[in-house]
Design an enzyme around this catalytic site. Sequence first.
Site, short mmCIF file in Angstrom:
data_model
loop_
_atom_site.label_atom_id
_atom_site.label_comp_id
_atom_site.label_asym_id
_atom_site.label_seq_id
_atom_site.Cartn_x
_atom_site.Cartn_y
_atom_site.Cartn_z
N ILE A 129 54.88 -2.13 60.24
CA ILE A 129 56.08 -2.62 60.91
C ILE A 129 57.29 -1.90 60.35
O ILE A 129 57.47 -1.81 59.14
CB ILE A 129 56.23 -4.14 60.71
N CYS A 130 58.14 -1.37 61.25
CA CYS A 130 59.37 -0.70 60.86
C CYS A 130 59.05 0.47 59.92
O CYS A 130 58.21 1.31 60.23
CB CYS A 130 60.33 -1.70 60.25
N THR A 131 59.65 0.52 58.73
CA THR A 131 59.38 1.61 57.80
C THR A 131 58.03 1.45 57.11
O THR A 131 57.68 2.26 56.25
CB THR A 131 60.49 1.72 56.74
#
Length: 317
Positions: free
Chosen positions: A100-102
Amino acid sequence: MRSIGFLVFDGFQVMGMAALSVFEVANVIAGKPLYDIHILSKAGGPVRNSLGFSIDTAPMGDVFHDTTITTGSLTVKPAPPALLDYLRGAVTGSRRVAGICTGAFVLAEAGLLEGKRATTHWGHARSLAQRYPGVRMEEDRIFVQDGNIWTSAGMSAGIDLALALVEEDLGRDLARSVARAMVVYLRRPGGQSQFSTLLELEPKSDRVRKALTYARENLRNELSVEELADAARLSPRQFSRVFRLETGQSPAKAVEHLRLEAARAMMEEGRHPMEVIARETGFADRERMRRAFLRTYGQPPQVLRRAADNERIMGTA
């Protein structure tokens, strides 16, 4: 029951945990435990997040879960070696692995994204592509599935990814029920842009914002200046002037962009014929929709539809 292993580390971005609410709500709606959620860290015990408070975790150990998800951090930094080792095992020990995300940086550091299509927060996408040139970065995607590896854009896009996982497991109807319960306007398809038309227009007043929201929710209407002005509680002349002043474009052009965004989303879903998409998004007919796509994207909708179909095939291969 499917188990979810959610990996965290010191300073992890707390917003990533919002994705877990999708599985929690799925359990509530079903009235039985569909998902068993485990929050994991290297050694277990309390782990501090980006807001400075700690959550209790269990040790990762050597047991893998049906779905393994790693979150990221606001400032990208090297992941703990134990976390990378666990992810390398999870790529075969788990049915699915997600970042998720980074968290995409964590997957890339573990070597899981080499040769894979992936996405991350738009503000970090180019950095990831430069740091890991073997990753096939798609920086303007909400989420991407390539085989059993899933990645999402930043912040709230983790919710979209989790809803897609639920849909894959238990069907579209349950995923939609979860989205409604969470007051998520619409489960965005993975190929949808990270930048929405409403965000790009950035209306400053509540009246213009209300008119745009009305337009998005009533795309099948004609959406004339008079209709939008009525939604904004302004005269047509005053509305046109204020709208252009705040957004830099005419109401007609903004409505066309909203229609195009909705049409692309329906194409990503892959369930509707072009005639239905044109009608539901207010283009009235395929030819009018085709001309709008050519003006904005330089390609007819059939080309974008084929690309979306190929993306789904690649994702499930």
